[in-house]
Design an enzyme around this catalytic site. Sequence first.
Site, mmCIF file in Angstrom:
data_model
loop_
_atom_site.group_PDB
_atom_site.id
_atom_site.type_symbol
_atom_site.label_atom_id
_atom_site.label_comp_id
_atom_site.label_asym_id
_atom_site.label_seq_id
_atom_site.Cartn_x
_atom_site.Cartn_y
_atom_site.Cartn_z
ATOM 1 N N ARG A 41 -9.778 -9.799 -47.031
ATOM 2 C CA ARG A 41 -10.034 -10.144 -48.267
ATOM 3 C C ARG A 41 -8.884 -10.227 -48.823
ATOM 4 O O ARG A 41 -9.047 -11.005 -50.021
ATOM 5 C CB ARG A 41 -10.889 -8.708 -48.629
ATOM 6 C CG ARG A 41 -11.132 -8.523 -50.266
ATOM 7 C CD ARG A 41 -11.761 -7.255 -50.599
ATOM 8 N NE ARG A 41 -11.965 -7.165 -52.008
ATOM 9 C CZ ARG A 41 -12.731 -6.334 -52.423
ATOM 10 N NH1 ARG A 41 -13.419 -5.124 -51.770
ATOM 11 N NH2 ARG A 41 -13.052 -5.910 -53.932
ATOM 12 N N ASN B 91 -6.694 4.257 -51.867
ATOM 13 C CA ASN B 91 -8.088 3.742 -51.239
ATOM 14 C C ASN B 91 -8.216 2.424 -50.918
ATOM 15 O O ASN B 91 -8.910 2.093 -50.013
ATOM 16 C CB ASN B 91 -9.370 4.257 -52.286
ATOM 17 C CG ASN B 91 -8.998 3.378 -53.525
ATOM 18 O OD1 ASN B 91 -8.217 2.987 -54.117
ATOM 19 N ND2 ASN B 91 -10.503 3.532 -54.169
ATOM 20 N N THR C 64 1.562 7.354 -51.720
ATOM 21 C CA THR C 64 2.313 7.971 -50.766
ATOM 22 C C THR C 64 1.433 7.758 -49.494
ATOM 23 O O THR C 64 1.731 7.220 -48.318
ATOM 24 C CB THR C 64 2.907 9.383 -50.959
ATOM 25 O OG1 THR C 64 3.679 9.447 -52.139
ATOM 26 C CG2 THR C 64 3.343 10.014 -49.792
ATOM 27 N N GLU D 252 -6.218 0.320 -64.128
ATOM 28 C CA GLU D 252 -7.483 0.434 -63.810
ATOM 29 C C GLU D 252 -7.645 1.912 -63.119
ATOM 30 O O GLU D 252 -6.839 2.154 -62.146
ATOM 31 C CB GLU D 252 -7.721 -0.388 -62.456
ATOM 32 C CG GLU D 252 -7.310 -1.924 -62.554
ATOM 33 C CD GLU D 252 -7.302 -2.643 -61.245
ATOM 34 O OE1 GLU D 252 -8.068 -3.915 -61.261
ATOM 35 O OE2 GLU D 252 -7.102 -2.142 -60.120
ATOM 36 N N CYS E 197 -13.506 3.279 -56.714
ATOM 37 C CA CYS E 197 -13.414 3.391 -57.974
ATOM 38 C C CYS E 197 -15.013 3.101 -58.629
ATOM 39 O O CYS E 197 -15.501 3.613 -59.291
ATOM 40 C CB CYS E 197 -12.463 2.632 -58.694
ATOM 41 S SG CYS E 197 -12.687 1.092 -58.487
HETATM 42 P P1 NAP Z 1 -3.587 8.651 -58.328
HETATM 43 O O1 NAP Z 1 -3.176 9.972 -57.778
HETATM 44 O O2 NAP Z 1 -3.621 8.639 -59.735
HETATM 45 O O3 NAP Z 1 -2.318 7.864 -57.958
HETATM 46 C C1 NAP Z 1 -2.345 6.654 -57.806
HETATM 47 C C2 NAP Z 1 -0.817 6.002 -57.826
HETATM 48 O O4 NAP Z 1 0.092 6.803 -58.833
HETATM 49 C C3 NAP Z 1 -0.278 6.656 -56.695
HETATM 50 O O5 NAP Z 1 0.709 5.544 -56.200
HETATM 51 C C4 NAP Z 1 0.581 7.931 -56.765
HETATM 52 O O6 NAP Z 1 1.801 8.174 -56.048
HETATM 53 C C5 NAP Z 1 0.980 7.295 -58.298
HETATM 54 N N1 NAP Z 1 1.578 8.476 -59.066
HETATM 55 C C6 NAP Z 1 1.275 9.873 -59.016
HETATM 56 N N2 NAP Z 1 1.844 10.525 -60.080
HETATM 57 C C7 NAP Z 1 2.537 9.597 -60.969
HETATM 58 C C8 NAP Z 1 3.515 9.482 -62.034
HETATM 59 N N3 NAP Z 1 3.671 10.626 -62.508
HETATM 60 N N4 NAP Z 1 3.774 8.432 -62.500
HETATM 61 C C9 NAP Z 1 3.632 7.286 -61.829
HETATM 62 N N5 NAP Z 1 2.903 7.102 -60.687
HETATM 63 C C10 NAP Z 1 2.284 8.366 -60.082
HETATM 64 O O7 NAP Z 1 -4.901 8.085 -57.846
HETATM 65 P P2 NAP Z 1 -5.349 8.000 -56.347
HETATM 66 O O8 NAP Z 1 -5.870 9.410 -55.646
HETATM 67 O O9 NAP Z 1 -4.288 7.232 -55.564
HETATM 68 O O10 NAP Z 1 -6.519 6.958 -56.422
HETATM 69 C C11 NAP Z 1 -8.103 7.396 -56.840
HETATM 70 C C12 NAP Z 1 -8.112 7.254 -58.219
HETATM 71 O O11 NAP Z 1 -7.801 5.977 -58.552
HETATM 72 C C13 NAP Z 1 -9.599 7.428 -58.615
HETATM 73 O O12 NAP Z 1 -9.742 7.931 -59.889
HETATM 74 C C14 NAP Z 1 -10.164 5.984 -58.707
HETATM 75 O O13 NAP Z 1 -11.424 5.892 -59.389
HETATM 76 C C15 NAP Z 1 -8.910 5.269 -59.243
HETATM 77 N N6 NAP Z 1 -9.209 3.927 -58.830
HETATM 78 C C16 NAP Z 1 -9.429 3.062 -59.700
HETATM 79 C C17 NAP Z 1 -9.483 1.629 -59.416
HETATM 80 C C18 NAP Z 1 -10.028 0.520 -60.379
HETATM 81 O O14 NAP Z 1 -9.911 -0.575 -60.257
HETATM 82 N N7 NAP Z 1 -10.641 1.005 -61.810
HETATM 83 C C19 NAP Z 1 -9.429 1.246 -58.015
HETATM 84 C C20 NAP Z 1 -8.886 2.037 -57.086
HETATM 85 C C21 NAP Z 1 -8.890 3.292 -57.489
HETATM 86 P P3 NAP Z 1 1.441 9.386 -55.030
HETATM 87 O O15 NAP Z 1 0.403 8.894 -53.895
HETATM 88 O O16 NAP Z 1 2.928 9.471 -54.424
HETATM 89 O O17 NAP Z 1 1.303 10.410 -55.724
HETATM 90 O O1 G3H Z 2 -11.713 1.342 -55.685
HETATM 91 C C1 G3H Z 2 -11.599 0.452 -56.371
HETATM 92 C C2 G3H Z 2 -11.804 -0.932 -55.930
HETATM 93 O O2 G3H Z 2 -11.332 -1.767 -56.570
HETATM 94 C C3 G3H Z 2 -13.212 -1.020 -55.414
HETATM 95 O O3 G3H Z 2 -13.314 -2.474 -54.897
HETATM 96 O O4 G3H Z 2 -15.834 -2.422 -55.202
HETATM 97 O O5 G3H Z 2 -14.906 -3.678 -53.735
HETATM 98 O O6 G3H Z 2 -15.165 -1.424 -53.164
HETATM 99 P P1 G3H Z 2 -15.013 -2.625 -54.277
#
Ligand code: NAP
Ligand code: G3H
Length: 462
Positions: free
Chosen positions: A90, A141, A167, A237, A271
């Site tokens: 993809r 993810n 990370t 996002e 997400c």
């Molecule tokens: P996260 O904990 O917010 O981490 C996202 C990124 O931010 C990682 O690279 C993380 O690094 C970094 N980060 C952490 N603390 C930071 C800071 N203070 N300043 C700058 N960057 C920082 O999210 P996640 O657990 O990886 O992902 C899950 C979340 O993402 C869910 O809420 C999901 O819904 C959302 N998501 C949204 C979308 C969308 O398109 N709307 C798509 C995918 C995921 P580290 O890993 O080193 O902590």
């Molecule tokens: O986690 C967020 C992704 O952008 C979702 O993509 O709907 O294709 O699984 P997806």
Amino acid sequence: METQDFITLYAPATNDELGTIPACSQAQIDEMMAQATSVWPEWSQTTLETRSQLLKRWSANLRRDAENIAHLLSQEIAKAYADSYKEVIRTADLIDYVADDALRMNGEAYRGDQFPGGSRKKMAFSHFAPLGVVLAISPFNYPVNLAAAKIAPALMMGNSVIFKPATQGALSGVALVAALVEAGMPENLVQIATGRGSVIGDYIVQHSAVNMISFTGSVGIGRRISQLAGMIPQVHELGGKDAAIILDLDQPQRLVSELISGAFGYSGQRCTAIKRIFVLEPIADQLAALLTPAMAEITTGMPETNAMVTPLIDNGSADFVQGLIDDAIEKGAHVLFGNERQANFLAPTLLDHVTPDMRVAWEEPFGPVLPIIRVQSVEEAIRLNNESEFGLQASIFGSNIEDIFAIAPRLQVGTVNINGRSERGPDHFPFAGIKNSGMGTQGVRRSLESMSRQQMTVLNLK
Ligand code: NAP
Ligand code: G3H
């Protein structure tokens, strides 16, 4: 000389050691930022065709290496191997589309006399100019797809990139960039700033060299970044609490298949996962009776078995999801299936009779739990949908298209899916969350636009 610290990464499913990544220091980040700042002006002078060819070579390398990268990705984030492979392909498709779409972007032309009192001797042309250094921060993810969805459009628009991968997912991110380097990327055009977000995050997002931030991740981190980063363009996002509103059961098989894959694909760590069901009370028992046996069909196990539900990314995430389930049960929810746990593996769990006083009705679990909320009317479903802090997507399932079209515009979300699960793709669709689900719009063309600015050139004739 400064000594380099490293972070060791383990497989969430087996706890096997997978490798190490540098924990970048502030001095190293300063150095990367200086290089990123010096390299983009020359890159921005290359032709679009040159940039597009680099991206095409990159995508070809990813297709060639898809099995190896998918294997690593699958281990690193405990995603089913088949889904990991799909993610890599993809991503190659996305990069190709970005490379082609940017070639078709045209600026605009204006005549001065279109405005009252304007002159025919004045005219203006716009073109897309780069922003400079783009900071791309991606979540765990989709460590390949959501990283490339930032890097590819940034490069096509003439920017350089500082890429901060999650990370857990950074090894896959490194593999993604290695394929780009091998494709002939000019030195330092994309640099990887690895390290814990909690340690380097504040420093990079406030760095004076950064001209734009593209962030995907949780609401809490997104909010922090938007507060710290100041007056630079940002696209976020963030999380979601996507609802499926069930109006009738006219297509039961299709409905169940969409609900199950929508809620439990990659253990609910999407997400766009379906994170709550609103069903009209008169058909709620029937829906529960349809879903419960389907729950038993969900495959569970290790990522290499291609199971739908695999161990979660870490124990903390499993604790959080279990906390939501426990809270709901304590307040009277019925467990129709699941609620079993072993370390970071949680069985897919279906809860019925979930009510608005329960946390799981509102909070994003990012895990395999699906709450059924019985409503008395469509109005109640719309109200509960719109009371959410999130506004990513929603689905409406039903047979009366007129009813559905009357409901869809009333839902406060970025996208409404009719008779289908919520999902981002295909990746050229505009993708935007409202409220706490995001800021700005992604999707190939919108991403290209968000990583550039329209520069005007005004011609004054004699
Ligand atoms: P996260 O904990 O917010 O981490 C996202 C990124 O931010 C990682 O690279 C993380 O690094 C970094 N980060 C952490 N603390 C930071 C800071 N203070 N300043 C700058 N960057 C920082 O999210 P996640 O657990 O990886 O992902 C899950 C979340 O993402 C869910 O809420 C999901 O819904 C959302 N998501 C949204 C979308 C969308 O398109 N709307 C798509 C995918 C995921 P580290 O890993 O080193 O902590
Ligand atoms: O986690 C967020 C992704 O952008 C979702 O993509 O709907 O294709 O699984 P997806």
